[in-house]
Scaffold this motif. Structure first.
Motif, short mmCIF file in Angstrom:
data_model
loop_
_atom_site.label_atom_id
_atom_site.label_comp_id
_atom_site.label_asym_id
_atom_site.label_seq_id
_atom_site.Cartn_x
_atom_site.Cartn_y
_atom_site.Cartn_z
N ASP A 65 30.01 41.93 44.15
CA ASP A 65 31.37 40.97 43.17
C ASP A 65 31.81 40.69 42.38
N ASN A 66 31.63 41.26 41.30
CA ASN A 66 31.70 40.72 40.26
C ASN A 66 31.21 41.52 38.64
N VAL A 124 34.68 41.26 31.87
CA VAL A 124 35.51 41.51 33.26
C VAL A 124 35.90 41.67 34.29
N ASP A 150 33.55 32.66 37.77
CA ASP A 150 32.40 33.30 38.21
C ASP A 150 31.35 33.45 37.04
N THR A 151 32.36 33.69 35.34
CA THR A 151 31.78 34.47 34.23
C THR A 151 30.37 33.69 33.57
N TYR A 162 26.08 40.18 40.90
CA TYR A 162 26.69 40.81 39.42
C TYR A 162 26.60 42.28 38.82
N SER A 202 26.19 35.84 45.72
CA SER A 202 26.60 36.40 44.59
C SER A 202 25.66 37.31 43.82
N THR A 220 37.09 39.03 38.84
CA THR A 220 35.63 37.90 38.01
C THR A 220 36.86 36.96 37.93
#
Length: 402
Positions: free
Chosen positions: A225-226, A331, A339-340, A137, A135, A335
């Protein structure tokens, strides 16, 4: 004179005190009469009993305790029939109840905080890289002054610049290998879709999160992804919520433009000083390169403090940290809370001991990327092979010889 009794008369010798003839006494009366016999008497009551019987009727007789019965005894019940064993279980029940309440508190606070976090659309749509293992970010530090008062701008030394730009751009990759935090210097020259070749932070100014994500995916080939964004004020609040962080400048730093004046060596700083340390680029010959290194240092220090045991054991600090994060973070809509949380935890493991932290490979101080080394790094990120990224690709400055 009365007649003596005859032979056949009844024996009254005991009455007259004589013995009958022929009993061996020669028929003579004995010289002394028969001694008086002591008549038997019944036992008399004791003196103590007589006194008790003669006591006035107004004094009640003392009761005697009933005889103790043999056999098993039952525990004496008190307080509504609860036994001693029941009373001994009370402390355990209280401890269990407190633990349940504490767990509920730990879960409720982040749920409440999540409802306060702002969401933005960071999905550029269109032709994007395919799904990749691990993943990735995108962390953005916005230098927008829109939410700051005039007094806050003076205190933080942010100036009066209008609009929204990005002081901080980082890629964080997590997966099977070590976590990797890569700085993208804001002055990096890239091709911004629809704009042309310019500095990477211009993408955010022109098209916000969506255009910035599109630009970086196009330049690196890594799918983002985020999306996580934090502003100036929020940065300060988070540092203060964890009680300050430790930074270790190699030289003395005096930068009026960043409202910064600190000595060399490791020291604890508050949110205002930490922000100045992360923004300063006029106290080093490497300029923006050193600033990116300071930013990675600060972000890692925040993660370390935020996930210390004291943040959980101290309810005041726990609530302050959750509140500061909720008010400071923005965010992407894709997300989620998990995820956070993973992002926050991953930031605690990019300090060089548990992960990798570096700048994107560059060819010169004008921040032109070293395309060959940069593409090698990004290919390894795409394949989730961060363990194969060595120091030649991942250096603090991004330069091949540093």
């Amino acid at each position: 004179m009365a007649e003596r009794p005859g032979k056949d008369s009844p024996d009254y010798d005991w009455l007259y005190g004589t013995e009958r003839k022929g009993d061996g006494s020669g028929g003579q009366a004995p010289s002394d009469p028969e001694p008086t016999r002591v008549m038997p008497t019944l036992n008399r009551p004791s003196e103590s009993r007589r006194r008790r019987d003669e006591a006035p009727a107004t004094q009640p007789a003392r009761r005697q305790a009933p005889p103790r019965r043999e056999g098993p005894t039952t525990p004496r019940s008190t307080g509504g029939g609860r036994s001693r064993s029941s009373r001994r279980r009370h402390p355990v029940r209280w401890v269990v109840a407190l633990l349940v309440l504490w767990v509920l508190f730990l879960l409720a606070v982040p749920v409440w905080a999540w409802t306060k976090i702002e969401k933005v659309d960071a999905d550029p749509g269109g032709d994007r890289p395919a799904e990749q293992p691990g993943s990735t970010y995108l962390l953005v530090g916005s230098d927008s002054r829109e939410d700051l008062t005039a007094k806050q701008r003076r205190k933080l030394g942010t100036g009066k610049a209008e609009g929204r730009r990005t002081d901080t751009i980082m890629l964080l990759h997590t997966g099977d290998g070590p976590n990797l935090l890569v700085s993208i210097p804001r002055d990096s020259i890239v091709d911004v879709p629809g704009v042309g070749e310019t500095k990477v932070n211009a993408a955010y100014a022109y098209g916000g999160p969506e255009l910035l994500v599109q630009t970086l995916e196009q330049e690196t080939g890594v799918r983002i992804d985020n999306y996580v964004e934090i502003g100036f004020g929020g940065f300060v609040n988070i540092v203060d919520a964890v009680g300050g962080i430790t930074v270790c400048p190699k030289t003395r730093m005096n930068d009026p433009l960043a409202n910064l004046k600190i000595k060399a060596g490791c020291q604890e700083v508050d949110g205002t000083t930490a922000l100045g340390y992360a923004r300063s680029r006029h106290t080093s010959s490497l300029g923006d390169i050193d600033r990116a290194r300071h930013q990675r240092e600060v972000v890692s220090a925040i993660g370390h403090e935020a996930f210390s045991p004291w943040s959980v054991l101290n309810p005041v600090r726990y609530v302050r940290l959750a509140s500061a994060g909720a008010e400071s973070l923005t965010v992407g809509e894709d997300t989620g809370p998990i995820d956070t949380a993973r992002f926050a935890f991953a930031m605690t493991r990019v300090d060089g001991k548990h992960g990798l932290t570096c700048s994107v490979p560059i060819a010169d101080l004008a921040v032109h990327w070293d395309r060959e080394r940069a593409l090698r790094m990004f290919r390894l990120i795409e394949q989730d092979r961060t363990e194969d990224i060595g120091k030649k690709l991942c250096s603090p400055s991004g330069l091949a010889n540093q």
